[in-house]
Design an enzyme around this catalytic site. Structure first.
Site, PDB file in Angstrom:
ATOM      1  N   GLU A 101       4.187 -10.916  14.240  1.00  0.00           N
ATOM      2  CA  GLU A 101       3.371 -11.351  15.200  1.00  0.00           C
ATOM      3  C   GLU A 101       3.343 -12.937  15.307  1.00  0.00           C
ATOM      4  OE1 GLU A 101       1.365  -9.060  13.381  1.00  0.00           O
ATOM      5  OE2 GLU A 101       2.807  -7.854  14.075  1.00  0.00           O
ATOM      6  N   ARG A 143       0.845  -1.150  -0.079  1.00  0.00           N
ATOM      7  CA  ARG A 143       0.128   0.027  -0.092  1.00  0.00           C
ATOM      8  C   ARG A 143       0.813   1.137  -0.070  1.00  0.00           C
ATOM      9  NH1 ARG A 143      -3.676  -3.382   3.350  1.00  0.00           N
ATOM     10  NH2 ARG A 143      -5.071  -4.091   2.256  1.00  0.00           N
TER      11      ARG A 143
END
Length: 181
Positions: free
Chosen positions: A106, A69
Site C-alpha cells: 500500500e 508469523r
C-alpha cells in the site's frame, strides 16, 4: 467432530486481541500473541490446520511459511504432517543463492525471496501465514513458488480481513482461514 472443531475455533477467537487505532488511527490490529502464549489455543490452531490439510491436501510435500508469523505456525504443522518446512523471507535475510520477486505494498514496494534449492520443481506446497489482508505478500509468495515450478495447492491463514478483499488478489488459489473479520 463438528462440536470439537467449533470449540477449537471459539478458543482461537477468544485469544485474538484487538488494538484500536494501531499502528495508526482507523486501524483495528488483530493480535495473535495471546494464541502463542496459551498452549491450548496454539494446539487448537495446529489441530484445525492439520484437519484441513488431511481432508483437502493429502498430497502436500512442503509447508511454506511467510516472514515472520508464518514461521510460528508452519513448522508446527509440518512436523505434525511429517513433511518439510521452507521459509519465504524479506530480501537479504537468507544465505546462499536465492530467487526473489518484488511486489507492491500500500505504501511502496517490497521483495520476498526463497533459497534457490528450497523447493524442487513439481513439489506440491501449501503456504501459511497469520493474516490475509490485501493479499500482496501471499501473492508474492505464490509467484515465488511458480518461479520454482512448484504446484501451489492453497494458502492457509489464522485471520482473514474480508473487507480488504485479499481473496480476490489470490484467485484462483484457494485460501483457508480459521477466523474472519
Amino acid at each position: 467432530m463438528a462440536a470439537d472443531r467449533d470449540s477449537k475455533l471459539l478458543l482461537v477467537q477468544k485469544h485474538i486481541r484487538e488494538f484500536v487505532d494501531f499502528p495508526k488511527k482507523g486501524i483495528i490490529f488483530r493480535d495473535i500473541c495471546p494464541i502463542l502464549k496459551d498452549p491450548a489455543s496454539l494446539t487448537a490452531v495446529t489441530d484445525l490446520f492439520e484437519e484441513h490439510v488431511k481432508k483437502n491436501h493429502q498430497q502436500v510435500d512442503v509447508i511454506v511459511g511467510l516472514d515472520a508469523r508464518g514461521f510460528l505456525f508452519g513448522p508446527l504443522l509440518a512436523q505434525r504432517l511429517g513433511i518439510g518446512f521452507v521459509l519465504v523471507r524479506k530480501k537479504g535475510k537468507l544465505p546462499g543463492a536465492t530467487v526473489s520477486v518484488s511486489y507492491d505494498l500500500e505504501y511502496g514496494k517490497a521483495e520476498a525471496e526463497i533459497q534457490e534449492d528450497a523447493i524442487a520443481p513439481g513439489q506440491k506446497v501449501l503456504l501459511i501465514d497469520d493474516l490475509l489482508a490485501t493479499g500482496g505478500t501471499l501473492y508474492a509468495a505464490c509467484e515465488l513458488m511458480r518461479k520454482q515450478q512448484a504446484e501451489v495447492l492453497g494458502c492457509m491463514v489464522v485471520i482473514e480481513l474480508k473487507e480488504l478483499n485479499g481473496l480476490d488478489r489470490l484467485k484462483p488459489i484457494s485460501v483457508f482461514s480459521l477466523v474472519q473479520y
